[in-house]
Design an enzyme around this catalytic site. Structure first.
Site, PDB file in Angstrom:
ATOM      1  N   ASP A  45       0.847  -1.101  -0.280  1.00 55.04           N
ATOM      2  CA  ASP A  45      -0.110  -0.113   0.005  1.00 55.04           C
ATOM      3  C   ASP A  45       0.884   1.315   0.131  1.00 55.04           C
ATOM      4  OD1 ASP A  45      -2.831   1.268   0.506  1.00 55.04           O
ATOM      5  OD2 ASP A  45      -1.554   1.987   2.180  1.00 55.04           O
ATOM      6  N   LYS A  66      -3.185   3.042  -3.180  1.00 53.87           N
ATOM      7  CA  LYS A  66      -4.676   3.747  -3.099  1.00 53.87           C
ATOM      8  C   LYS A  66      -4.619   4.861  -2.268  1.00 53.87           C
ATOM      9  CE  LYS A  66      -8.208   1.022  -3.145  1.00 53.87           C
ATOM     10  NZ  LYS A  66      -8.666   1.247  -4.400  1.00 53.87           N
ATOM     11  N   MET A 178      -9.248  10.849   6.427  1.00 54.03           N
ATOM     12  CA  MET A 178      -9.561  11.161   5.179  1.00 54.03           C
ATOM     13  C   MET A 178     -10.463  12.301   5.162  1.00 54.03           C
ATOM     14  SD  MET A 178      -9.907   7.127   3.709  1.00 54.03           S
ATOM     15  CE  MET A 178     -10.575   6.594   5.034  1.00 54.03           C
TER      16      MET A 178
END
Length: 265
Positions: A45, A66, A178
């Site tokens: 990742d 991602k 996020m």
């Protein structure tokens, strides 16, 4: 480094969903280190420390980043890679930043793998919310301020938003993931239900060498973040428990100033 070769048996291998923590390799668990050493294929990742590959010397490394707002590897493609290599009898380690079971789409991957008859191991790690709190020297819960913590992502699958009114009503510490691209909207929504002076903080790259911290209050959160140039990945912390970090900082600063005055005298 050699590429993995198909196993001589049709017996499926397995997939380990490995939580790599916030970036500091010293925070990896012993279980994580053992899984990395045994890996045939490493699906890495973007948010994991790239130096983690040194702990998987025999593995083929495939980067499957991602990142919100960036060009990302499609989730379906990652799932196909895991399934393909595991069905060849290989040990696939899917390395995720933070904690795999928290906003890491682990549930979707577990379902796909189990439907294919592939065994799944899960290795826990330290989420960036915990690393952010540790870097600020605060507790996410506090008997005088709150009795819980709510981990929440700033957007839902349909690109909507959480119920900020309901979250504010819990009076828990809010650890918001996020959320940097929506920080103005988040602050505005919470200000409709929380006092302007509610303590707030930002920690970017929590636990990593590039870590940055900001202590502020809810009504100044978005403006201070933009003024200081904060961006993703970052954790937003909101709640009275966050104020303990500011109070401790102020107390330390006062003690140092007092000591300096006393020494000068």
């Amino acid at each position: 480094m050699t590429s993995p070769t198909p196993a001589d048996t049709l017996t499926p291998g397995k997939v380990t969903l490995l939580s790599a923590g916030p970036g500091d390799l010293d925070l990896l668990t012993l279980k994580a280190v053992k899984a990395l050493a045994a890996a045939d294929v490493l699906l890495l990742d973007d948010l994991a420390n790239p130096e983690i590959v040194s702990l998987a010397p025999q593995a083929r490394v495939i980067r499957v980043g991602k990142r919100g707002g960036c060009r990302s590897t499609p989730q379906a493609f990652i799932e196909r890679l895991m399934r393909r290599y595991a069905l060849k009898g290989l040990h696939v380690v899917r390395v995720k930043g933070g904690e795999a079971l928290l906003f890491g789409r682990a549930g979707e991957e577990i379902a796909v793998l189990r439907d294919a008859g592939i065994a799944v191991d899960i290795v826990n790690g330290i989420s960036s919310g915990f690393a952010a709190a540790a870097s600020l020297g605060m507790s996410l819960t506090h008997r005088r301020h709150c009795h819980g913590v709510s981990f929440v992502t700033a957007h839902t699958e349909d690109h909507g938003e959480p119920d900020w009114a309901a979250l504010a009503a819990t009076r828990t510490t809010l650890a918001i993931y996020m959320g940097m691209r929506r920080i103005e909207r988040i602050a505005s929504a919470l200000l409709a239900h929380l006092p302007a002076a509610t303590p707030a903080a930002l920690v970017q790259w929590a636990g990593g060498v590039d870590e940055r911290r900001l202590l502020t209050r809810l009504d100044r959160l978005a403006a201070d973040a933009m003024s200081a140039g904060f961006g993703s990945p970052a954790v937003i912390l909101v709640g009275d428990a966050v104020g303990e970090s500011a109070r401790q900082r102020d107390a330390t600063s006062h003690a140092r100033t007092t000591a300096a005055i006393a020494y000068a005298a």
